[in-house]
Scaffold this active site. Structure first.
Site, PDB file in Angstrom:
ATOM      1  N   PRO A  40      50.682  35.677  43.137  1.00 25.09           N
ATOM      2  CG  PRO A  40      51.968  36.683  44.454  1.00 25.09           C
ATOM      3  CD  PRO A  40      51.692  36.851  43.172  1.00 25.09           C
ATOM      4  CB  CYS A  41      46.929  31.893  44.713  1.00 28.11           C
ATOM      5  SG  CYS A  41      47.755  30.523  45.272  1.00 28.11           S
ATOM      6  CD  GLN A  42      50.628  33.118  49.253  1.00 26.83           C
ATOM      7  OE1 GLN A  42      50.431  34.060  48.115  1.00 26.83           O
ATOM      8  NE2 GLN A  42      51.730  32.728  49.284  1.00 26.83           N
TER       9      GLN A  42
END
Length: 336
Positions: A84-86
């Protein structure tokens, strides 16, 4: 034609003995590229709609599972994924490792447990810039396991995808790896969806006068010289969950022959991400747009997979000297 090419080249075909494990698999954009290159895949994804899309289109199986450090994975020769890159994206508050959505401890733990011959992870370009310090920690932790770790910012438009989309691609191996060669010719919006723009009849997607006025005001305020419509003679700008699913001033849109403007439909967005026409998305339209916006373009993934195949087939080369700064494993949640 572009559509004929992706419809044929991006099809699952099992020719390799190596097994690929895809973590945070989403709807399977990365896995599709690897399956088209001949690998068998198994995926893990917590979103039920994305997992259903994966299972209904790919040869491999995607398990609906929220991953955590210590999870027992099946045997795999290659590990891929998009943690996840958030935590590192411009629109995700950039909280980095302080963000509970950070998937890197899980990815590193999987590599530590499985010790694959090759691993690949993709993430936002920003990880190599504003959060370079954290990328260095990740690389060091993986290098301590004996891997040569390389990373490169790749723009999908240089690999046949009709979209400007920069992503950080990191590869770990024990021999030699070469990133796919860039292409000089760019695929345009017209080549990808020109046959759909004036044939889609969905009045709900037509921008209202008020929406047009709102967009014009936004573009004037942001000093935008030309409207941010999609133009048929050039590649698209980056597709995101926000500008596909959200009714925002930055929404993805095309201009019709009669001068009206229309938001994209799912199939247009899918083609601009290089998903074949036979690839069907599951769930409500908003969920489908989110799957597309989060995906790795399969055509770029396919070219990465071909290079991974070459690396996998090479013998490991002994590293005579490894000088690494020791970083406590507890930083990533492993213990001593």
């Amino acid at each position: 034609m572009y559509t004929d090419y992706i419809n044929n080249i991006l099809r699952p075909r099992a020719t390799e003995r190596a097994k690929v494990l895809d973590l945070f698999a989403g709807c399977g954009g990365l896995s599709l590229g690897f399956e088209a290159a001949g690998f068998e895949t198994v995926g893990y994804e917590c979103d039920e709609y994305a997992a259903a899309t994966y299972n209904n289109n790919l040869a491999g199986c995607c398990h609906i599972q929220r991953l955590e450090v210590g999870f027992a994975y099946p045997r795999a020769d290659i590990v891929i994924g998009g943690p996840p890159c958030q935590p590192f994206s411009v629109f995700g508050n950039q909280r980095g490792m302080a963000d509970a959505r950070d998937g890197f401890p899980i990815f590193i733990d999987a590599v530590r447990r499985l010790m694959p011959k090759v691993f690949v992870f993709e993430n936002v370009r920003n990880l190599a810039y504003s959060h370079k310090w954290y990328l260095d920690l990740i690389v060091d932790e993986l290098a301590k396991l004996g891997y040569i770790v390389e990373h490169k910012c790749m723009n999908a438009v240089n690999y046949g995808v009709p979209q400007n989309r920069e992503r950080l691609i990191t590869v770990g191996h024990k021999s030699t790896f070469r990133y796919p060669a860039t292409q000089t010719r760019k695929t345009t919006v017209g080549e990808a969806i020109g046959d759909l723009i004036d044939t889609v009849e969905d009045e709900s997607k037509i921008l209202t006068k008020r929406q047009d006025e709102y967009i014009a005001a936004y573009e004037k305020k942001s000093a935008c010289i030309n409207p941010r419509d999609l133009y048929t003679d050039r590649p698209a700008r980056t597709l995101t969950c926000r500008n596909l699913a959200g009714c925002t001033s930055d929404m993805q849109r095309v201009r019709l022959k009669d001068g009206r403007r229309r938001r994209l439909v799912v199939r247009e967005a899918a083609r601009l991400q290089s998903f074949p026409d036979w690839f069907e998305f599951e769930g409500p339209e908003t969920k489908q747009f989110y799957q597309i916006g989060n995906a790795v373009p399969p055509l770029m993934a396919y070219q990465i997979a071909l290079e991974v195949k070459k690396t996998y087939m090479l013998p490991e080369k002994r590293k005579e000297e490894i000088i690494l700064k020791r970083i406590p494993a507890t930083l990533f949640g492993y213990g001593n």
